[in-house]
Design an enzyme around this catalytic site. Structure first.
Site, PDB file in Angstrom:
ATOM      1  N   HIS A   1       0.799  -1.229   0.000  1.00 19.70           N
ATOM      2  CA  HIS A   1       0.000   0.000   0.000  1.00 19.70           C
ATOM      3  C   HIS A   1       0.839   1.291   0.000  1.00 19.70           C
ATOM      4  O   HIS A   1       0.871   2.048  -0.969  1.00 19.70           O
ATOM      5  CB  HIS A   1      -0.913   0.020   1.231  1.00 19.70           C
ATOM      6  CG  HIS A   1      -1.768  -1.193   1.378  1.00 19.70           C
ATOM      7  ND1 HIS A   1      -2.838  -1.453   0.566  1.00 19.70           N
ATOM      8  CD2 HIS A   1      -1.707  -2.234   2.253  1.00 19.70           C
ATOM      9  CE1 HIS A   1      -3.420  -2.576   0.934  1.00 19.70           C
ATOM     10  NE2 HIS A   1      -2.739  -3.078   1.957  1.00 19.70           N
TER      11      HIS A   1
HETATM   12  C1  BDR Z   1      -3.207   0.770   5.221  1.00 15.30           C
HETATM   13  O1  BDR Z   1      -3.465   0.258   6.518  1.00 15.30           O
HETATM   14  C2  BDR Z   1      -2.261  -0.010   7.185  1.00 15.30           C
HETATM   15  O2  BDR Z   1      -2.368  -1.205   7.908  1.00 15.30           O
HETATM   16  C3  BDR Z   1      -1.182  -0.019   6.130  1.00 15.30           C
HETATM   17  O3  BDR Z   1       0.039   0.425   6.686  1.00 15.30           O
HETATM   18  C4  BDR Z   1      -1.710   0.947   5.092  1.00 15.30           C
HETATM   19  O4  BDR Z   1      -1.368   2.277   5.406  1.00 15.30           O
HETATM   20  C5  BDR Z   1      -3.831  -0.144   4.204  1.00 15.30           C
HETATM   21  O5  BDR Z   1      -5.207  -0.230   4.386  1.00 15.30           O
END
Ligand code: BDR
Ligand code: CA
Length: 313
Positions: free
Chosen positions: A242
């Protein structure tokens, strides 16, 4: 062109990769500071993780701050089930020697924006938007001084990952996300729709490991740990990556496709709390406030990541 950025983050393995990508790219970024926020794990743990990652990068001159301990109106929801009890499980990174700066992270954001020319600082947000919203509440005049906010958050066609309707970063602090969405600041959103195309396949993790430096080994171990949850959940051959999409977008926007649309945050219904209601088809006439990245190119992304990580210790 070198951009001045502030990274607001809750590391998190994918946050860590994003920070490393930024710190490995001095021709693209002047990283003014890194601010931790409560999210994947508690604030103190996220802040410690941020220090560890900065130390791993060798860029120990970059200051790290701690911001808000909890969301604006809610109890903190965390994600140890994905990231492990430390938030950064996988590599055994040493306890950091560098220390947090004393100033509160929200004050750092406000003071830094006021001290620089308007329109010169980009905020890169990789976690819940609490610190940014609090900075906007504390000093609304900073809004017009922010060049843009590039955030990982939200989802539309991919809907949710923490609930059926919501993505984690927005769900944890929907009121903060709402403040940011309504601020009038130019926003680019890297939602699950794009990040679910940037999969950590076995081959890609091997290439990262094969760089052979400390950073590459640590990243391979981090992602091997954090992907196990998503591999099982989605049944795919790799897990979404992500937060590094935010940094990759700023280096090479051509890796992503997007559309300028209205995004409004659900803050009332418990069932769909934190949903990013994206008017992708332009059916409402609501003011367009977000460039919504719907897709991304994995091959180009991982090429860039490997090339940049190779520069680190
Ligand atoms: C987001 O949620 C977090 O757990 C990850 O770091 C990312 O920023 C993804 O949904
Ligand atoms: Ca994050």
């Amino acid at each position: 062109m070198t951009r001045k950025i502030i990274i607001d983050t809750d590391p998190g393995q994918d946050d860590a990769v994003a920070i490393l990508l930024a710190l490995a790219s001095p021709e693209d970024f002047d990283v003014l500071g890194i601010v931790a926020v409560a999210g994947n794990v508690s604030l103190p743990q996220n802040a410690r993780n941020a220090l560890k990652v900065v130390e791993l990068s060798g860029r120990t001159e970059v200051p790290v701050y701690a911001g808000c301990e909890r969301p604006m109106r809610r109890h903190l929801v965390t994600a140890e089930h994905v990231h492990g009890d430390t938030g950064l499980n996988g590599p055994g990174l040493p306890e950091p020697k560098i220390r947090l700066k004393k100033q509160h992270g929200v004050d750092f954001i406000v003071d830094t924006l006021l001290a620089h020319e308007p329109g010169t600082i980009t905020l890169c947000t990789l976690g819940p938007l609490t610190n940014i919203a609090m900075a906007l509440v504390k000093a609304p005049r900073i809004a017009s001084r922010i060049k843009e906010i590039v955030m990982m958050g939200g989802a539309y066609f991919e809907v949710g990952n923490i609930t059926p309707a919501a993505e984690f970063n927005i769900y944890v602090d929907p009121e903060a996300a709402d403040v940011v969405m309504r601020s009038g600041i130019p926003i680019v959103m890297a939602p699950l729709d794009a990040t679910h195309m940037i999969l950590t396949t076995h081959d890609r993790l091997e290439k990262i490991d094969a760089i052979g430096n400390k950073a590459g080994k640590a990243v391979a171990q981090m992602l091997a740990f954090s992907e196990r949850f998503d591999l099982q959940k989605y049944g795919t051959k790799g897990a979404p990556l992500h937060d590094p999409c935010v940094i990759a977008y700023l280096i090479k926007p051509e890796l992503f496709e997007g559309r300028h649309i209205n995004v409004t945050i659900e803050t009332a219904s418990e069932l769909t709390m934190g949903m990013t209601v994206a008017d992708y088809w332009g059916v409402t006439g609501r003011v367009k406030n977000v460039t919504f990245l719907r897709s991304g190119h994995a091959e180009g992304f991982y090429q860039l990541l490997v090339e940049r990580l190779a520069r680190l210790p």
